[in-house]
Design a protein around this motif. Structure first.
Motif, PDB file in Angstrom:
ATOM      1  N   PRO A   1       0.817  -1.219   0.000  1.00 23.40           N
ATOM      2  CA  PRO A   1       0.000   0.000   0.000  1.00 23.40           C
ATOM      3  C   PRO A   1       0.847   1.263   0.000  1.00 23.40           C
ATOM      4  O   PRO A   1       1.962   1.284   0.525  1.00 23.40           O
ATOM      5  CB  PRO A   1      -0.814  -0.120   1.296  1.00 23.40           C
ATOM      6  N   GLN A   2       0.313   2.303  -0.637  1.00 22.00           N
ATOM      7  CA  GLN A   2       0.900   3.643  -0.644  1.00 22.00           C
ATOM      8  C   GLN A   2       2.262   3.727  -1.348  1.00 22.00           C
ATOM      9  O   GLN A   2       2.966   4.726  -1.218  1.00 22.00           O
ATOM     10  CB  GLN A   2       1.055   4.172   0.795  1.00 22.00           C
ATOM     11  N   ILE A   3       2.635   2.711  -2.100  1.00 25.13           N
ATOM     12  CA  ILE A   3       3.955   2.743  -2.733  1.00 25.13           C
ATOM     13  C   ILE A   3       3.999   3.772  -3.865  1.00 25.13           C
ATOM     14  O   ILE A   3       5.029   4.398  -4.116  1.00 25.13           O
ATOM     15  CB  ILE A   3       4.363   1.339  -3.242  1.00 25.13           C
ATOM     16  N   ALA A   4       2.871   3.984  -4.551  1.00 20.64           N
ATOM     17  CA  ALA A   4       2.830   4.992  -5.608  1.00 20.64           C
ATOM     18  C   ALA A   4       2.973   6.392  -5.022  1.00 20.64           C
ATOM     19  O   ALA A   4       3.596   7.270  -5.621  1.00 20.64           O
ATOM     20  CB  ALA A   4       1.534   4.873  -6.407  1.00 20.64           C
ATOM     21  N   SER A   5       2.398   6.607  -3.840  1.00 20.83           N
ATOM     22  CA  SER A   5       2.520   7.911  -3.179  1.00 20.83           C
ATOM     23  C   SER A   5       3.968   8.198  -2.806  1.00 20.83           C
ATOM     24  O   SER A   5       4.447   9.332  -2.932  1.00 20.83           O
ATOM     25  CB  SER A   5       1.643   7.949  -1.924  1.00 20.83           C
ATOM     26  N   LYS A   6       4.675   7.169  -2.356  1.00 18.76           N
ATOM     27  CA  LYS A   6       6.080   7.352  -1.991  1.00 18.76           C
ATOM     28  C   LYS A   6       6.939   7.604  -3.230  1.00 18.76           C
ATOM     29  O   LYS A   6       7.879   8.405  -3.190  1.00 18.76           O
ATOM     30  CB  LYS A   6       6.571   6.133  -1.221  1.00 18.76           C
ATOM     31  N   ALA A   7       6.598   6.942  -4.317  1.00 17.83           N
ATOM     32  CA  ALA A   7       7.304   7.206  -5.571  1.00 17.83           C
ATOM     33  C   ALA A   7       7.017   8.620  -6.062  1.00 17.83           C
ATOM     34  O   ALA A   7       7.892   9.294  -6.621  1.00 17.83           O
ATOM     35  CB  ALA A   7       6.889   6.185  -6.625  1.00 17.83           C
ATOM     36  N   SER A   8       5.798   9.081  -5.824  1.00 17.81           N
ATOM     37  CA  SER A   8       5.410  10.428  -6.237  1.00 17.81           C
ATOM     38  C   SER A   8       6.250  11.490  -5.538  1.00 17.81           C
ATOM     39  O   SER A   8       6.631  12.499  -6.140  1.00 17.81           O
ATOM     40  CB  SER A   8       3.924  10.646  -5.935  1.00 17.81           C
ATOM     41  N   ARG A   9       6.553  11.278  -4.260  1.00 18.61           N
ATOM     42  CA  ARG A   9       7.404  12.227  -3.518  1.00 18.61           C
ATOM     43  C   ARG A   9       8.762  12.368  -4.187  1.00 18.61           C
ATOM     44  O   ARG A   9       9.253  13.477  -4.412  1.00 18.61           O
ATOM     45  CB  ARG A   9       7.620  11.749  -2.082  1.00 18.61           C
ATOM     46  N   LEU A  10       9.368  11.240  -4.510  1.00 16.98           N
ATOM     47  CA  LEU A  10      10.710  11.264  -5.081  1.00 16.98           C
ATOM     48  C   LEU A  10      10.716  11.964  -6.439  1.00 16.98           C
ATOM     49  O   LEU A  10      11.584  12.794  -6.726  1.00 16.98           O
ATOM     50  CB  LEU A  10      11.238   9.834  -5.195  1.00 16.98           C
ATOM     51  N   ILE A  11       9.725  11.652  -7.268  1.00 21.18           N
ATOM     52  CA  ILE A  11       9.669  12.252  -8.605  1.00 21.18           C
ATOM     53  C   ILE A  11       9.387  13.748  -8.522  1.00 21.18           C
ATOM     54  O   ILE A  11       9.978  14.553  -9.251  1.00 21.18           O
ATOM     55  CB  ILE A  11       8.609  11.527  -9.458  1.00 21.18           C
ATOM     56  N   SER A  12       8.497  14.144  -7.621  1.00 20.21           N
ATOM     57  CA  SER A  12       8.190  15.572  -7.454  1.00 20.21           C
ATOM     58  C   SER A  12       9.407  16.331  -6.949  1.00 20.21           C
ATOM     59  O   SER A  12       9.684  17.451  -7.393  1.00 20.21           O
ATOM     60  CB  SER A  12       7.020  15.750  -6.484  1.00 20.21           C
ATOM     61  N   ASN A  13      10.153  15.731  -6.025  1.00 19.97           N
ATOM     62  CA  ASN A  13      11.353  16.390  -5.506  1.00 19.97           C
ATOM     63  C   ASN A  13      12.441  16.507  -6.570  1.00 19.97           C
ATOM     64  O   ASN A  13      13.278  17.410  -6.522  1.00 19.97           O
ATOM     65  CB  ASN A  13      11.890  15.634  -4.293  1.00 19.97           C
ATOM     66  N   MET A  14      12.434  15.610  -7.538  1.00 18.06           N
ATOM     67  CA  MET A  14      13.390  15.699  -8.639  1.00 18.06           C
ATOM     68  C   MET A  14      13.075  16.884  -9.545  1.00 18.06           C
ATOM     69  O   MET A  14      13.978  17.452 -10.164  1.00 18.06           O
ATOM     70  CB  MET A  14      13.383  14.403  -9.453  1.00 18.06           C
ATOM     71  N   GLY A  15      11.796  17.244  -9.645  1.00 23.95           N
ATOM     72  CA  GLY A  15      11.427  18.388 -10.471  1.00 23.95           C
ATOM     73  C   GLY A  15      10.386  18.097 -11.527  1.00 23.95           C
ATOM     74  O   GLY A  15       9.969  18.997 -12.256  1.00 23.95           O
ATOM     75  N   ALA A  16       9.929  16.841 -11.632  1.00 22.70           N
ATOM     76  CA  ALA A  16       8.879  16.496 -12.593  1.00 22.70           C
ATOM     77  C   ALA A  16       7.508  16.740 -11.967  1.00 22.70           C
ATOM     78  O   ALA A  16       7.392  17.025 -10.772  1.00 22.70           O
ATOM     79  CB  ALA A  16       9.021  15.044 -13.038  1.00 22.70           C
TER      80      ALA A  16
END
Length: 413
Positions: free
Chosen positions: A326-341
């Motif tokens: 559960p919530q693995i997509a949300s955690k991936a979203s944090r990393l991608i957003s912090n990268m700048g996408a």
């Protein structure tokens, strides 16, 4: 009559040969030197003598250059020692993209139970000659990767050796990515007993770096890191640091990293420490605990430590959870957003063992795709994107990344 005629012709031919190719004659003498052929011989002797002198001078020099070349090649090809639990490089850094380096000062490189005394995130932007450094406190409580629970950050490295495992550096790197949502490309681990770093301006026995120390380091060593002499100085550092440094930087990457440091101007250096508003402090049973403030932390990262190429492209990404965690997509979203996408949607997907990036052929070579591929150990799949589709690419999170972060299997989100 005929005979005399033939004799006359032979005499004429002989005379013609003498005119065309006359025999050398010594017309005049001046001391020991003779004019004519003797002068030419004298010149040849001089040339031979000069060439001999040049060879006597040049041959040892060429030998020295050859010896140095062999020595440099050996230094270049000899890899650094790898840390316990080393993680492999996906690609070779050539300076065209940003490189995120996790810089650790350890109590010991050899002990599995070593503690982490200092933590720095170093972002190298060679193209724009920028260097950004974030000092991360080692006494913050973090959610350890692979579902190992909550521990102080300085203890996480040793956790990788539990049950005789050798996952120290990999576990620490995954824990940083999980809690700070910053992709890590390489690491440099330094033994705290390391006597010096390039010069005496930073001594790891003091167990501390700060803004002025880093600025002085770059300023004082700017000249010794540039040019041909800079190459030799960087190689000298590489040779002398054996046993004190563990890193998965390739020799060419280390050389490129060192030369980049030599070009950083003062205004291109950004050094930041964790401010108090990025965590909350509580006290339980006479023990103080620091908990990260995720929303404030993400805003801080997105403002100061984003990936400049990913930010420039600003691609829209849709993320799918293809695991039972559960919530693995949300955690991936944090990393991608912090990268700048820009993440535009989260959804579910049928299970996949390995993360997949679905992208059109014209977007396949974008820097965002490459960075996301490396961060999630994903495979790239070229597909036809619907023209009305808002997303530029789709990231399907597989079990490989889910296991690194959580280590457990649950229900789809």
């Amino acid at each position: 009559m005929v005979t005399s005629r033939l004799k006359m012709i032979k005499k004429r031919k002989s005379f013609a040969k003498k005119i065309i190719n006359p025999k050398p004659r010594y017309i005049e003498k001046r001391g020991y030197r003779k004019i004519g052929v003797t002068v030419e011989r004298s010149r040849r002797k001089k040339r031979t003598f000069l060439i001999s002198i040049l060879l006597i001078i040049l041959l040892p020099l060429l030998g020295l250059i050859l010896w140095q070349g062999v020595r440099i090649t050996k230094i270049m090809l000899k890899p650094f020692d790898l840390a316990l639990g080393n993680f492999e490089r996906n690609t070779t850094w050539k300076g065209k993209t940003q490189l995120n380096i996790l810089f650790l000062v350890l109590s010991s490189l050899d002990k599995k139970t070593a503690t982490v005394e200092n933590i720095y995130l170093i972002e190298v932007d060679k193209e724009n000659e920028n260097l950004r450094i974030l000092k991360i406190p080692n006494d913050i409580d973090v959610d350890v990767a692979k579902g190992m629970g909550e521990y102080r950050l300085d203890k996480v490295y040793a956790l990788g050796a539990i049950q005789d495992k050798k996952e120290n550096m990999t576990l620490f790197k995954d824990t940083i990515e999980k809690n700070f949502a910053i992709p890590i490309d390489r690491y440099i681990a330094v033994d705290s007993s390391f006597p010096q770093f390039i010069d005496d301006s930073i001594n790891f026995n003091q167990k501390e770096l700060n803004s002025s120390a880093v600025s002085d380091l770059l300023k004082n060593n700017k000249n010794i890191l540039n040019g041909i002499s800079g190459v030799f100085n960087i190689l000298k550092l590489k040779e002398e640091s054996q046993g004190y440094i563990s890193t998965n930087l390739a020799a060419s990457e280390f050389l490129l990293f060192g030369s980049t440091l030599g070009k950083i101007e003062g205004e291109k250096l950004s050094y930041r420490e964790f401010s108090n508003d990025l965590y909350t402090e509580t006290e339980e049973e006479d023990e103080k605990h620091k908990q990260l403030e995720q929303i404030k932390l993400d805003f801080f990262i997105q403002t100061n430590f984003y990936d400049y190429l990913v930010r420039q492209e600003r691609l829209k990404i849709k993320i799918y959870n293809a695991t039972n965690t559960p919530q693995i997509a949300s955690k991936a979203s944090r990393l991608i957003s912090n990268m700048g996408a820009e993440v535009i949607d989260l959804s579910n997907h049928e299970n996949e063992k390995v993360s997949i990036i679905q992208v059109s052929s014209d977007m396949a070579n974008s820097e965002t795709v490459k960075r996301v591929r490396d961060a999630f150990r994903a495979t790239i799949k070229i597909v036809q994107i619907d023209p009305i589709e808002r997303a530029d690419l789709k990231l399907i999170i597989g079990e490989n990344w889910s296991f690194r972060m959580e280590g457990t299997i649950g229900e789809n989100e």
